[in-house]
Design an enzyme around this catalytic site. Structure first.
Site, PDB file in Angstrom:
ATOM      1  N   ARG A  45       8.609 -68.438  34.949  1.00  0.00           N
ATOM      2  CA  ARG A  45       8.010 -68.478  36.284  1.00  0.00           C
ATOM      3  C   ARG A  45       6.909 -67.458  36.525  1.00  0.00           C
ATOM      4  NH1 ARG A  45      13.333 -68.991  36.438  1.00  0.00           N
ATOM      5  NH2 ARG A  45      14.239 -70.904  37.280  1.00  0.00           N
ATOM      6  N   HIS A 132      23.330 -67.039  29.391  1.00  0.00           N
ATOM      7  CA  HIS A 132      22.797 -68.394  29.180  1.00  0.00           C
ATOM      8  C   HIS A 132      22.851 -68.817  27.714  1.00  0.00           C
ATOM      9  CE1 HIS A 132      20.417 -67.908  33.204  1.00  0.00           C
ATOM     10  NE2 HIS A 132      21.711 -68.090  33.379  1.00  0.00           N
ATOM     11  N   CYS A 140      27.617 -79.315  19.767  1.00  0.00           N
ATOM     12  CA  CYS A 140      27.713 -80.754  19.981  1.00  0.00           C
ATOM     13  C   CYS A 140      28.275 -81.005  21.379  1.00  0.00           C
ATOM     14  CB  CYS A 140      28.618 -81.388  18.922  1.00  0.00           C
ATOM     15  SG  CYS A 140      28.962 -83.138  19.293  1.00  0.00           S
ATOM     16  N   CYS A 168      30.728 -85.622  14.308  1.00  0.00           N
ATOM     17  CA  CYS A 168      31.168 -86.779  15.094  1.00  0.00           C
ATOM     18  C   CYS A 168      30.038 -87.710  15.520  1.00  0.00           C
ATOM     19  CB  CYS A 168      31.940 -86.306  16.326  1.00  0.00           C
ATOM     20  SG  CYS A 168      30.877 -85.630  17.618  1.00  0.00           S
ATOM     21  N   THR A 206      13.275 -60.122  35.551  1.00  0.00           N
ATOM     22  CA  THR A 206      13.852 -61.380  36.031  1.00  0.00           C
ATOM     23  C   THR A 206      13.404 -61.646  37.459  1.00  0.00           C
ATOM     24  OG1 THR A 206      15.912 -62.488  36.689  1.00  0.00           O
ATOM     25  CG2 THR A 206      16.042 -60.102  36.369  1.00  0.00           C
ATOM     26  N   SER A 207      13.088 -62.916  37.738  1.00  0.00           N
ATOM     27  CA  SER A 207      12.664 -63.291  39.088  1.00  0.00           C
ATOM     28  C   SER A 207      13.861 -63.341  40.034  1.00  0.00           C
ATOM     29  CB  SER A 207      11.971 -64.656  39.064  1.00  0.00           C
ATOM     30  OG  SER A 207      12.849 -65.649  38.552  1.00  0.00           O
TER      31      SER A 207
HETATM   32  P1  NAD Z   1      11.624 -65.884  35.106  1.00  0.00           P
HETATM   33  O1  NAD Z   1      10.550 -66.548  34.271  1.00  0.00           O
HETATM   34  O2  NAD Z   1      12.116 -66.607  36.294  1.00  0.00           O
HETATM   35  O3  NAD Z   1      11.097 -64.459  35.625  1.00  0.00           O
HETATM   36  C1  NAD Z   1      10.550 -63.513  34.763  1.00  0.00           C
HETATM   37  C2  NAD Z   1       9.962 -62.401  35.620  1.00  0.00           C
HETATM   38  O4  NAD Z   1       9.524 -61.372  34.745  1.00  0.00           O
HETATM   39  C3  NAD Z   1       8.751 -62.851  36.447  1.00  0.00           C
HETATM   40  O5  NAD Z   1       9.009 -62.585  37.816  1.00  0.00           O
HETATM   41  C4  NAD Z   1       7.597 -62.001  35.904  1.00  0.00           C
HETATM   42  O6  NAD Z   1       6.732 -61.541  36.923  1.00  0.00           O
HETATM   43  C5  NAD Z   1       8.308 -60.836  35.246  1.00  0.00           C
HETATM   44  N1  NAD Z   1       7.606 -60.291  34.083  1.00  0.00           N
HETATM   45  C6  NAD Z   1       7.135 -60.979  33.020  1.00  0.00           C
HETATM   46  N2  NAD Z   1       6.644 -60.139  32.094  1.00  0.00           N
HETATM   47  C7  NAD Z   1       6.772 -58.881  32.602  1.00  0.00           C
HETATM   48  C8  NAD Z   1       6.441 -57.593  32.124  1.00  0.00           C
HETATM   49  N3  NAD Z   1       5.892 -57.406  30.905  1.00  0.00           N
HETATM   50  N4  NAD Z   1       6.694 -56.517  32.914  1.00  0.00           N
HETATM   51  C9  NAD Z   1       7.260 -56.687  34.143  1.00  0.00           C
HETATM   52  N5  NAD Z   1       7.622 -57.876  34.637  1.00  0.00           N
HETATM   53  C10 NAD Z   1       7.378 -58.973  33.876  1.00  0.00           C
HETATM   54  O7  NAD Z   1      12.763 -65.471  34.106  1.00  0.00           O
HETATM   55  P2  NAD Z   1      14.342 -65.324  34.342  1.00  0.00           P
HETATM   56  O8  NAD Z   1      14.586 -64.705  35.682  1.00  0.00           O
HETATM   57  O9  NAD Z   1      14.870 -64.678  33.139  1.00  0.00           O
HETATM   58  O10 NAD Z   1      14.870 -66.834  34.415  1.00  0.00           O
HETATM   59  C11 NAD Z   1      14.382 -67.754  33.490  1.00  0.00           C
HETATM   60  C12 NAD Z   1      15.396 -68.538  32.706  1.00  0.00           C
HETATM   61  O11 NAD Z   1      14.724 -68.930  31.531  1.00  0.00           O
HETATM   62  C13 NAD Z   1      16.573 -67.779  32.229  1.00  0.00           C
HETATM   63  O12 NAD Z   1      17.658 -68.579  32.492  1.00  0.00           O
HETATM   64  C14 NAD Z   1      16.415 -67.638  30.705  1.00  0.00           C
HETATM   65  O13 NAD Z   1      17.604 -68.098  30.084  1.00  0.00           O
HETATM   66  C15 NAD Z   1      15.330 -68.570  30.319  1.00  0.00           C
HETATM   67  N6  NAD Z   1      14.240 -68.030  29.443  1.00  0.00           N
HETATM   68  C16 NAD Z   1      14.548 -67.169  28.433  1.00  0.00           C
HETATM   69  C17 NAD Z   1      13.528 -66.671  27.627  1.00  0.00           C
HETATM   70  C18 NAD Z   1      13.895 -65.714  26.524  1.00  0.00           C
HETATM   71  O14 NAD Z   1      15.021 -65.759  26.018  1.00  0.00           O
HETATM   72  N7  NAD Z   1      12.994 -64.815  26.142  1.00  0.00           N
HETATM   73  C19 NAD Z   1      12.206 -67.027  27.844  1.00  0.00           C
HETATM   74  C20 NAD Z   1      11.922 -67.948  28.899  1.00  0.00           C
HETATM   75  C21 NAD Z   1      12.968 -68.424  29.700  1.00  0.00           C
END
Ligand code: NAD
Length: 280
Positions: A45, A132, A140, A168, A206-207
């Site tokens: 996001r 997650h 599976c 399966c 995280t957002s």
């Molecule tokens: P999100 O994409 O909703 O939010 C990420 C937040 O991090 C954003 O608000 C952004 O502004 C901020 N951000 C990004 N880079 C930054 C930085 N360098 N410094 C400071 N802030 C920074 O992510 P979420 O809240 O983790 O939710 C997304 C879902 O997607 C999760 O369920 C996760 O499982 C999955 N996901 C995981 C990965 C991974 O494993 N690396 C990558 C993408 C999505």
């Protein structure tokens, strides 16, 4: 160490953050995709997020679409094969949590990330609660058999666009939690306990819009823990935080982890500590 300056955040905010962080002895952290963007893995996001650029890709992690539509599965397998996480290395933000752990201050790390970069940075597997799941395993959807993702991706490379379960014949997916699926009940129980049994809850990258993961913030705050949020963009919990830091996590987290411990001499008391329950 990178010194936090005005370009990272204003000094009053940093002073408050250092005070709160310095007094914390049992920290529970919640991390999200933002911790791994500096390793070359886009978030969902943020401004360059996968969904921000192409909202259609959200279907690839929706369980109903995945079950119903073979084309969604084919696209999902292609996306898994092309995931930059396969070539990513941990960054300074991941290493800051290892430093905290080695200092004996990290109670638990809850992560929404599926890339295992916290473990690759050096955190023991039992210190990380993967809310997650992980992209490095398959499961599976019929018999529950698990396997290595690398084996399934080899089958994709060998010409199977939607590899099925070897045991399966059921539909196979990554061992990650899709939208529409429940989180692992044991992991949730441990995460709830970690949120209640800390004196500081630190949310980073995280957002805070995905539940139930985001709910641990509120749980910890209501139980009396301090709250620090480190995220480039606003979150729904900024108003209840003791400090909000907006700088890049590769600078903010090492700077926080280096903040000197302020020992009050008082015994550590959290909501997970039975001696505090009679006060409730
Ligand atoms: P999100 O994409 O909703 O939010 C990420 C937040 O991090 C954003 O608000 C952004 O502004 C901020 N951000 C990004 N880079 C930054 C930085 N360098 N410094 C400071 N802030 C920074 O992510 P979420 O809240 O983790 O939710 C997304 C879902 O997607 C999760 O369920 C996760 O499982 C999955 N996901 C995981 C990965 C991974 O494993 N690396 C990558 C993408 C999505």
């Amino acid at each position: 160490m990178t010194q936090p300056g005005p370009e990272v955040d204003d000094s009053a905010t940093w002073q408050r953050a250092r005070e709160v962080f310095g007094a914390a002895r049992r920290i529970t952290a919640l991390t999200g995709a933002g911790v791994s963007t500096a390793s070359g893995i886009p978030d969902f996001r943020g401004p360059d997020g996968v969904w921000t650029r192409d909202p259609q890709t959200a279907r690839l992690t929706d369980i109903d679409s995945y079950l119903a539509d073979e084309q969604v599965r084919v696209l999902a397998w292609r996306a898994r094969a092309a995931n930059p996480a396969w070539h990513a290395e941990p960054n300074a933000a991941h290493r800051a949590f290892v430093d905290l752990d080695e200092a004996g201050r990290l109670g638990a790390l809850l992560t929404q990330n599926i890339d295992e970069l916290h473990q690759r940075a050096g955190l023991a597997r039992d210190r990380v609660l993967e809310l997650h799941g992980t992209m490095r395993r398959t499961v599976c959807l019929h018999c529950g058999a698990t396997g290595a993702m690398t084996d399934a991706l080899q089958r994709v490379a060998d010409g199977e666009p939607d590899p099925d379960c070897r045991s399966c014949g059921g539909i196979l997916k990554s061992a990650t939690v899709f939208f529409g699926q429940a989180l692992d009940a044991d992991v949730v129980r441990e995460a709830r306990h970690a949120a209640l049994d800390c004196d500081l809850f630190l949310a980073a990258g995280t957002s805070l819009t995905v539940h139930p993961a985001a709910g641990f913030v509120e749980l910890a705050a209501r139980a009396g823990a301090k709250l620090i949020i480190c995220n480039a963009e606003p979150t729904p919990y900024d108003d209840i935080a003791d400090a909000v830091l907006r700088g890049p996590l590769t600078e903010v987290l090492p700077a926080l982890a280096a903040a000197p411990l302020i020992d009050s001499g008082e015994p550590l008391r959290t909501w997970g500590d039975p001696s505090t329950w009679e006060q409730m």
